[in-house]
Design an enzyme around this catalytic site. Structure first.
Site, PDB file in Angstrom:
ATOM      1  N   TYR A   1      -2.739  -3.316  12.728  1.00 53.33           N
ATOM      2  CA  TYR A   1      -3.477  -2.379  11.893  1.00 53.33           C
ATOM      3  C   TYR A   1      -4.453  -1.564  12.738  1.00 53.33           C
ATOM      4  O   TYR A   1      -5.288  -2.123  13.442  1.00 53.33           O
ATOM      5  CB  TYR A   1      -4.230  -3.162  10.811  1.00 53.33           C
ATOM      6  CG  TYR A   1      -4.731  -2.290   9.698  1.00 53.33           C
ATOM      7  CD1 TYR A   1      -3.843  -1.518   8.955  1.00 53.33           C
ATOM      8  CD2 TYR A   1      -6.079  -2.234   9.388  1.00 53.33           C
ATOM      9  CE1 TYR A   1      -4.294  -0.708   7.934  1.00 53.33           C
ATOM     10  CE2 TYR A   1      -6.545  -1.432   8.357  1.00 53.33           C
ATOM     11  CZ  TYR A   1      -5.645  -0.672   7.634  1.00 53.33           C
ATOM     12  OH  TYR A   1      -6.099   0.133   6.625  1.00 53.33           O
TER      13      TYR A   1
ATOM     14  N   GLU B   1       0.812  -1.219   0.000  1.00 54.53           N
ATOM     15  CA  GLU B   1       0.000   0.000   0.000  1.00 54.53           C
ATOM     16  C   GLU B   1       0.847   1.272   0.000  1.00 54.53           C
ATOM     17  O   GLU B   1       0.494   2.275  -0.592  1.00 54.53           O
ATOM     18  CB  GLU B   1      -0.933  -0.009   1.220  1.00 54.53           C
ATOM     19  CG  GLU B   1      -1.811   1.215   1.297  1.00 54.53           C
ATOM     20  CD  GLU B   1      -3.245   0.922   1.697  1.00 54.53           C
ATOM     21  OE1 GLU B   1      -3.675  -0.250   1.583  1.00 54.53           O
ATOM     22  OE2 GLU B   1      -3.932   1.846   2.126  1.00 54.53           O
TER      23      GLU B   1
ATOM     24  N   ASP C   1      -3.379  -2.912   2.406  1.00 54.70           N
ATOM     25  CA  ASP C   1      -4.022  -3.080   3.721  1.00 54.70           C
ATOM     26  C   ASP C   1      -5.263  -3.956   3.600  1.00 54.70           C
ATOM     27  O   ASP C   1      -5.927  -3.980   2.566  1.00 54.70           O
ATOM     28  CB  ASP C   1      -4.418  -1.714   4.297  1.00 54.70           C
ATOM     29  CG  ASP C   1      -3.193  -0.912   4.721  1.00 54.70           C
ATOM     30  OD1 ASP C   1      -2.097  -1.504   4.779  1.00 54.70           O
ATOM     31  OD2 ASP C   1      -3.344   0.288   4.982  1.00 54.70           O
TER      32      ASP C   1
END
Ligand SMILES: [Zn+2]
Ligand SMILES: [Zn+2]
Length: 943
Positions: free
Chosen positions: A311, A7, A105
């Site tokens: 995350y 990403e 992600d």
């Protein structure tokens, strides 16, 4: 070759490092984009979205008749690359790849970014197999696992993201355009309206209205103070809030010692350890440490990409069974929190705490790597510690409180005191971020008698509801289903940057309020969270493949069309309403000159802006402001203590704001230099002028002398002299400002060469107007930092301008001036030294006209007017002179100018004088004279 698409660049680098193991990772840059190669594998990082959804061409013009705001609802959209270099490199790699893994992600946004990459890859290579790696933390275990268990791209999940993107664009663009056009706002001053943004703003506005309409109620509170074993104890009347003062007063009066203990209730209270962090609870906790929502998320994302935490965008508050809690504890033992980690290891609760929401995407936010302050810096370390301690707290035992409630009687009035004591600190040992306030009471026994030290009857008022803090607003948005874990903090940041809300806690600005109220009145649905909630539900259906993206977008279009039916029907009213009500945001205060009107910032069409009085034309006071290219003028909250006017600031996108400060202080100081140039103006008079609201040279010029004499207490003659001096100064001012404008349009500012420094250096060299520039030399300009080439051009242009000015003043029309300039007749003096015949020849202007001009110029310069020679005379002279052997046509005019109109004159002339005025060599003249003599002699003989 195996290509891995991450990403961001930073995650591409980390993934490469993890997967490479002992192999060496080589970083290579192409067009500023890095790739990381080890063995046969190369990783590349995107920059989040590398393409952007936009309307197809033809919708850019806001005022177009065809593409109305409403037409945007059904406009086709296209994807446009926003990061061309990354797109180029990605497609280049795709052509060479034997396998590609998308490692963006793992959530809706990440899946969409992955799908965008997939489409770019397919456009370059139809065959290469593409798979997907999903992970919640960039740690060796997670990454290795993800890459050995790759799956397919989830197109349903990406489609949900795409639907949101299209709908947001459609809502935001059409509504923003409609409202801005209705309120006649453009440029940086547009009024943005959005699908999530507007209902969120409405919540803040509604809360503000609640606060404003809140009527505080008065109540009375009765407390007494007693003491036991040297400790002071507070007890409150069990009635709580007394609404009636008389009743409170009676209770107060009846309260008499002794204070008798009537009941003692002892108990324990379980204080449960907190549940794991999801995004919202994390933002709330970070807010207590002083982080704004957007800032907390930015830091958390950095920590995630560097492998320190998992995350940070998650709705999950339950650790999945697969999460290796022991492994994490072992990892974070290697941090400055070793003692706390070991304490938790020794006192571990059976099962970790769990929150209400369990989802399958990401685990709750938890530490994944070991960090210390030196490695990551202060701010990041604060967030890291918060996440780490929260994780420890979720594994720590509950805390235990001992509670004590004591009831007292004093003259028949009942009082109570409560105490709490932390007897088992449990999780509080490792999590100091939640306050555990203890009130320790000494032991009491029923029937015990105590003294009363003091009785207080306080008058109090109920408080209005509190304004939203950023974190409280995020919680509320979550409860209402507004936005997502990934977007909520961004929405708030947008409201702040668009100047709809300010402060923390947040309160709406005037514009924020006006736009919301106008929408509430005319298209209520836009300001309600319902539609957004519906969309969230639809998104879920797309993810589960029970509804298509197109279907959801279609429904959203219909909702928006319905809103437009309402809006368009009231366009005029909405526009007028917003314009009238926001006019106030431009008001600066009472006009100091007339003392009656309001001074306000005015924006005219084009780039003109100034400050004027509402009583115009009755009051003509105004203050000039720089053009909008320097920034859009806005009012700030600060107020000048001397003039009671709000400060003004120029704001420009991507530039530091320019603070003008108090507009009147600014006005006075910017006129000071010019006023100082008026010789008859003393300091004493200057003060009197200011007191009479005469701030500039122009103001003095405009003042009637009688008024000025009385106002300044000076004689009539002095007043006239002052006005006269001011007029002269105005002329100079005009010239200086012309010079400034001229240099601005001819020179580009560079480092170390501002217009101010150029003007200053030139002024020192005595050059302060166009005339000065026209007569200057390259060397003088060079000192001011102007290069030779620039100087040449500047001087030439200044000469043209100067000629233009002088000639125009004299009364020569523009068309002729151009012709003179083209013929390099640049100096009015030329009209006195060069004969009109030559000027006419050179410029192509008729001789008659040149004579007229020469008349004008010479009388203006007070030179003798050249003697007129008619065309006929010229022809006659030409014929006469050309008969002399050796005289050519080109010599006629110089000879004529020297007064040689015929052969006799030639013969009579002094050869030396002629040389000077005609530039014809002396010997030539002698030759001509000899020839002429022969000619004359011959003529005589012939007779
Ligand atoms: Zn005024
Ligand atoms: Zn001021």
């Amino acid at each position: 070759m195996h290509v891995i698409v991450a990403e961001k660049n930073i995650s591409a680098r980390r993934i490469a490092q993890i997967l490479a193991g002992a192999k060496k990772v080589t970083e290579k840059k192409e067009g500023g984009v890095s790739t990381y190669t080890f063995g046969e594998t190369v990783t590349i990082g995107l920059r989040g979205h590398v393409v952007e959804v936009d309307f197809e061409p033809g919708y850019q013009n806001w005022r177009s008749e065809q593409s109305t705001p409403r037409s945007l609802i059904d406009a086709k959209t296209i994807k446009v690359p926003t990061e061309r270099k990354i797109v180029y490199l990605l497609q280049k790699l795709a052509r060479q790849a034997g396998r590609i893994t998308i490692a963006t992600d793992f959530d809706t946004e990440g899946e969409l970014i992955g799908k965008e990459a997939f489409e770019l890859i397919r456009a370059a290579n139809l065959k290469v197999p593409v798979d997907r790696a999903r992970f919640s933390a960039i740690t060796p275990q997670e990454i290795s696992h993800a890459f050995s268990h790759t799956t397919e791209l989830d197109f349903a999940l990406a489609a949900a993201g795409e639907a949101r993107q299209s709908i947001d664009l459609m809502w935001g663009a059409s509504l923003t355009r409609f409202v801005s056009l209705a309120a006649r706002r453009g440029g940086q001053n547009i009024l943005s309206v959005g699908r999530v943004q507007t209902p969120t703003l409405a919540m803040i506005v509604d809360r503000e209205k609640e606060i404003e309409s809140f009527v505080p109620e008065t109540y009375w509170q009765l407390d007494l103070e007693t003491q036991k074993s040297g400790e002071v104890i507070e007890a409150r009347h069990t009635n709580g809030r007394f609404k009636d003062k008389a009743v409170a007063q009676q209770a107060h009066d009846r309260t008499k010692p002794p204070l008798v203990v009537t009941d003692v209730k002892a108990g324990t209270k379980q204080d449960r350890a907190p549940s794991p962090f999801d995004t919202t609870s994390f933002i709330v906790a970070a807010a207590r440490l002083g982080f704004s929502a957007a800032n907390a998320m930015r830091v958390a994302e950095d920590l995630y990409m560097n492998g320190y935490i998992s995350y940070p965008r998650t709705d999950n508050t339950v650790y999945p069974p697969s999460l290796d809690l022991n492994g994490i504890l072992t990892t974070i033992r290697n941090t400055p929190f070793k003692k706390d980690v070991e304490w938790v290891m020794a006192h571990r609760r059976d099962v970790p705490t769990r929150g209400k929401k369990s989802s399958t995407d990401h685990p709750p936010i938890h530490p994944t790597g070991a960090a210390n302050r030196d490695m990551i810096g202060d701010d990041a370390f604060k967030i890291y510690e918060l996440v780490l301690r929260r994780f420890l707290a979720t594994l720590a035992p509950d805390a235990q409180w001992k509670t004590l409630k004591v009831l007292f009687d004093a003259g028949g009035e009942e009082y109570t005191a409560t105490g709490g004591e932390l007897i088992e600190p449990g999780w509080h040992t490792v999590y100091p971020f939640s306050e555990a306030k203890e009130t320790v009471l000494p032991p009491f026994a029923a029937g015990e008698k105590l003294p009363i030290n003091k009785i207080t009857l306080d008058e109090k008022q109920t408080q209005p509801p509190a304004r939203y803090t950023q974190s409280r607003l995020i919680q509320r948005m979550e409860e209402l289903g507004l936005g997502t874990k990934s977007t909520r903090h961004e929405v708030i940041a947008k409201l702040v940057s668009r100047k709809y809300v300010e402060g923390n806690p947040l309160h709406p600005t005037l514009v924020g309020r006006v736009v919301t109220e106008s929408m509430e009145q005319h298209a209520d649905a836009i300001t309600k969270p319902d539609m957004t909630q519906t969309l969230e539900a639809h998104m879920q259906q797309i993810k589960e493949s029970t509804r298509t993206r197109e279907d959801v977008i279609k429904e959203s279009r219909e909702m928006l069309h319905a809103a437009f039916d309402q809006l368009e029907a009231h366009e005029q009213v909405i526009g007028d309403d917003i314009r009238n009500r926001t006019a106030e945001e431009m008001n600066l205060g009472i006009c100091p000159v007339c003392g009656d009107g309001t001074l306000a910032i005015k924006h005219l069409r084009g780039s003109t802006q100034f400050i004027g009085c509402s009583r115009y034309p009755g009051c003509t006071f105004n203050i000039g402001l720089p053009v909008t290219q320097w920034g859009w003028a806005v009012r700030t909250d600060e107020v000048c203590k001397k003039h009671q006017l709000n400060f003004v600031r120029l704001v420009r996108k991507g530039a530091r704001p320019w603070d003008i400060g108090c507009p009147l202080c600014h006005h006075i100081s910017s006129n000071r230099e010019s006023l100082a140039g008026i010789p008859s103006l003393t300091t004493a008079i200057l003060e009197k002028l200011e007191a009479r609201h005469i701030y500039s040279t122009a103001d003095i010029v405009k003042s009637p002398p009688e008024w000025l004499a009385t106002a300044l207490d000076i004689s009539h003659a002095q007043a006239i002299a002052l006005i006269h001096d001011a007029e002269a100064e105005m002329v100079l001012l005009k010239k200086r400002s012309e010079c400034r404008k001229f240099l601005r349009s001819h020179l580009i500012p560079r480092k170390g060469r501002s217009y101010a420094t150029i003007l200053k250096t030139l002024k020192e060299a005595g050059i302060s107007d166009i005339a000065g520039l026209a007569h200057s030399h390259g060397a003088e300009l060079k000192k001011a930092g102007i290069s030779e080439q620039e100087a040449e051009k500047v001087i030439e242009e200044a000469q043209l301008l100067h000629t233009l000015q002088v000639f125009r003043e004299i009364g020569i029309p523009g068309a002729s001036i151009k012709k003179y300039h083209a013929a390099r007749i640049l100096d009015p003096e030329d009209f006195c030294t060069i004969h009109p015949i030559i000027l006419a020849e050179r410029s192509g202007i008729s001789l008659e006209t040149v004579y007229r001009h020469a008349d004008l110029v010479c009388s203006a310069l007070k030179c003798p007017v050249p003697k007129k020679i008619t065309k006929l005379q010229i022809e006659k002279s030409r014929k006469d002179l050309m008969a002399v052997r050796g005289i050519t046509d080109a010599m006629i005019l110089p000879l004529l100018q020297a007064g040689i109109t015929d052969v006799s004159a030639l013969l009579a002339a002094d050869a030396k004088n002629l040389l000077e005025s005609t530039r014809i060599p002396r010997e030539k003249i002698s030759e001509f004279q000899a020839a002429a003599k022969r000619m004359k002699d011959r003529a005589i003989i012939q007779i």
